[in-house]
Design a protein around this motif. Structure first.
Motif, PDB file in Angstrom:
ATOM      1  N   PHE A 100       0.915  -1.104   0.098  1.00 47.21           N
ATOM      2  CA  PHE A 100      -0.043   0.079  -0.193  1.00 47.21           C
ATOM      3  C   PHE A 100       0.871   1.339   0.049  1.00 47.21           C
ATOM      4  N   ALA A 101       2.150   1.200   0.401  1.00 45.99           N
ATOM      5  CA  ALA A 101       3.095   2.501   0.645  1.00 45.99           C
ATOM      6  C   ALA A 101       3.477   2.586  -1.008  1.00 45.99           C
ATOM      7  N   GLU A 102       3.728   1.835  -1.567  1.00 47.44           N
ATOM      8  CA  GLU A 102       4.091   1.888  -3.215  1.00 47.44           C
ATOM      9  C   GLU A 102       2.738   2.332  -3.852  1.00 47.44           C
ATOM     10  N   LEU A 103       1.656   1.976  -3.459  1.00 46.55           N
ATOM     11  CA  LEU A 103       0.446   2.452  -4.321  1.00 46.55           C
ATOM     12  C   LEU A 103       0.180   3.902  -3.672  1.00 46.55           C
ATOM     13  N   GLY A 104       0.283   4.287  -2.451  1.00 43.10           N
ATOM     14  CA  GLY A 104       0.000   5.507  -1.884  1.00 43.10           C
ATOM     15  C   GLY A 104       0.857   6.444  -2.308  1.00 43.10           C
ATOM     16  N   THR A 105       2.056   6.287  -2.753  1.00 36.72           N
ATOM     17  CA  THR A 105       3.106   7.178  -3.318  1.00 36.72           C
ATOM     18  C   THR A 105       3.157   7.283  -4.613  1.00 36.72           C
ATOM     19  N   MET A 106       2.545   6.253  -5.439  1.00 37.02           N
ATOM     20  CA  MET A 106       2.268   6.218  -6.873  1.00 37.02           C
ATOM     21  C   MET A 106       0.985   7.117  -7.197  1.00 37.02           C
ATOM     22  N   PRO A 265       4.989  12.473   1.977  1.00 36.89           N
ATOM     23  CA  PRO A 265       4.460  11.205   1.977  1.00 36.89           C
ATOM     24  C   PRO A 265       5.567  10.029   1.683  1.00 36.89           C
ATOM     25  N   TYR A 266       6.526  10.554   0.562  1.00 36.43           N
ATOM     26  CA  TYR A 266       7.437   9.466   0.093  1.00 36.43           C
ATOM     27  C   TYR A 266       8.344   9.062   1.261  1.00 36.43           C
ATOM     28  N   LEU A 420       3.804   5.701 -14.582  1.00 32.75           N
ATOM     29  CA  LEU A 420       3.443   6.275 -13.318  1.00 32.75           C
ATOM     30  C   LEU A 420       4.804   6.283 -12.568  1.00 32.75           C
ATOM     31  N   LYS A 421       5.112   7.564 -11.948  1.00 34.92           N
ATOM     32  CA  LYS A 421       6.348   7.665 -11.087  1.00 34.92           C
ATOM     33  C   LYS A 421       6.078   6.683  -9.764  1.00 34.92           C
ATOM     34  N   ARG A 422       7.186   6.126  -9.364  1.00 34.03           N
ATOM     35  CA  ARG A 422       6.972   5.128  -8.270  1.00 34.03           C
ATOM     36  C   ARG A 422       8.153   5.522  -7.219  1.00 34.03           C
TER      37      ARG A 422
END
Length: 504
Positions: A100-106, A265-266, A420-422
């Motif tokens: 979810f951290a990857e999703l939330g920052t993407m 958030p990142y 999309l940036k990750r």
């Protein structure tokens, strides 16, 4: 009095045009704009690293650790597998939160699963998630927590026996009503209550852990000998044990609901997860060890309220503090659930996926009153026929369908949304593992112990498609004729306005 009449005229003048609310251009609109902006900033202020960790810890630790130990032990049969399940649940929650951290920052939109499913699969899965959350997972979670509160609050008055179900359910319903009223009346009052109850929660957790460590130091280790003896391990028992353990960890994705309000958030989102969830895992394992220092497996299974039995044996004559502070902890979790109830509805309302009035805010109180009242009413309905263990099983079944689908969306977007940036990019093996675990959790109880209730749960979730077709996709004229007057009359009755319109 004149000001009151003016406000009512302004609300009455609100009209629905093409499915959107258009506010009259009277001077008071500027005041409403300020009020709505104050509401958004008061309810969802900027969240830093420390606040993020506290939010994760404070949200996860609640009723689960005081209710689930008995159910986890009942499914695996002995101390060793029980402690292993609690540690494994912490690992699963951490891996899921990293996905979810990857999703939330993407995808830096609030609402957790909702915007991620929208980006990966389109509006239909996103709508079904908001439909299921609104009518199943969020209200049932509210109901479970309040039933847990009722069990601990009533246990001291029925020593040696189980409290009557009618007492537990009436007390749980009363708790829902009180929490709903408090959060409908004032954002600040709900926030102050949450801060007090979170402090009380950490006090009782500390007392139980420290007491357990002292007892272990005194040599109270008899119940840990042959800890894997008499264990009963099967796919079905493990999945049900994980259901109950993971219920206690529910809330690991809480920060993704407020991604737009996170500071940096990142950095803060992954750090809050990496620090917060392992901290909760350590607390949960130590609390269970503390329970087993004074109770055998049989005694723990026979206890109506595990923490109360622990307090009676360890803290006498101060044992009364345990049910009191556990009640504070559970009511704090219920208040936190209610306090953030409007966020998902607000985000879904922006997309036109929810009845508009549910995303409105009170002009007087600056609270998401319609959403809160709706959650409270549905939660009371769940209390009437349900018991805690049954509600947890069906809650977990429903929620892990969407957890698994959301994490599968992460895998899909690695190939379909490469542009999309990750800022955070986790190894793809992690979402694959969590997706497989989710699939196991969903299918195992159906295959090993099929019940009609699981089918009813799936059919209820899919029934949201009917409402999607009528009210969202085609927007049939006759359907709009039904919703428009309902929205207008509820606006006048509750004195609420659309936050997304007046904050523009």
């Amino acid at each position: 009095m004149g000001e009151e009449n003016t406000r009512k005229r302004n609300i009455k003048d609100t009209r629905e045009e093409d499915g959107q609310s258009v506010q009259s251009d009277e001077p008071q609109t500027m005041n409403l704009q300020k009020q709505a902006k104050f509401f958004i900033s008061a309810l969802f202020p900027g969240v830093g690293l420390i606040s993020g960790i506290c939010m994760i810890v404070g949200t996860i630790i609640g009723s689960g650790i005081f209710i689930s130990p008995k159910s986890v032990l009942a499914n695996v049969g002995s101390v060793g597998p029980c402690l292993t399940i609690w540690a494994a649940c912490g690992v699963i929650a951490t891996l899921g939160a990293l996905c979810f951290a990857e999703l939330g920052t993407m995808i830096t939109k609030s609402g957790a699963e909702y915007p991620y499913l929208m980006e990966a699969f389109g509006p239909i899965p996103a709508y079904l998630f908001s439909w299921t959350s609104l009518l199943v997972t969020k209200p049932s979670s509210f109901a479970i927590i309040c039933l847990s509160f009722a069990e601990y609050a009533s246990a001291p008055f029925y020593p040696g026996c189980d409290p009557p179900q009618v007492v537990i359910k009436c007390l749980a319903a009363a708790a829902i009503v009180v929490i709903t009223i408090v959060n409908s009346l004032s954002v600040k009052l709900g926030s102050y209550l949450q801060n007090f109850l979170t402090a009380a929660k950490m006090i009782i957790v500390t007392v139980i852990i420290v007491s357990g460590i002292v007892l272990l130091a005194q040599g109270k280790t008899d119940n840990f000998k042959d800890s894997f003896k008499d264990s009963k391990i099967s796919v079905s028992s493990l999945s049900l044990a994980l259901y109950n353990g993971l219920w206690a960890y529910d809330g690991w994705n809480q920060l993704n609901y407020i991604t737009e309000e996170l500071k940096d958030p990142y950095r803060n989102l992954p750090l809050s997860i990496i620090i917060g969830i392992p901290l909760v895992t350590v607390c949960y394992v130590l609390i269970n060890i503390s329970y087993f220092t004074v109770m055998t497996s049989t005694e723990l299974l026979q206890s109506q309220a595990v923490a109360v039995t622990f307090g009676d044996r360890v803290l006498y004559p101060a044992s009364w503090i345990v049910p009191l502070f556990v009640a504070f902890s559970t009511i704090g979790s219920a208040n936190g659930t209610c306090f953030t109830a409007g966020r998902l509805v607000y985000v879904a309302g922006r997309e036109g996926h929810m009845l508009k009035v549910l995303s409105y805010i009170s002009v007087k109180r600056l609270t998401p009153a319609p959403a809160i009242i709706f959650y409270g009413a549905i939660a009371i309905i769940y209390i009437i026929p349900g018991d805690i263990e049954t509600l947890i099983n069906y809650f977990s079944f429903a929620v892990w369908i969407f957890y698994g689908l959301t994490i599968f969306a992460l895998i899909v977007m690695r190939f379909t949304r490469k542009e999309l940036k990750r800022p955070i990019r986790i190894p793809i093996v992690i979402p694959v593992i969590v997706t497989l675990i989710s699939l196991l959790l969903v299918l195992a109880p159906i295959i090993s112990a099929p019940e009609w209730a699981y089918l009813y749960c799936v059919l209820f979730m899919l029934s949201g498609l009917i409402f999607y077709v009528l009210f969202v996709h085609f927007k049939f004229h006759w359907a709009q004729k039904i919703t428009k007057p309902v929205t207008m009359h509820l606006q006048m009755l509750l004195e609420v306005v659309p936050a997304e319109e007046v904050t523009e």
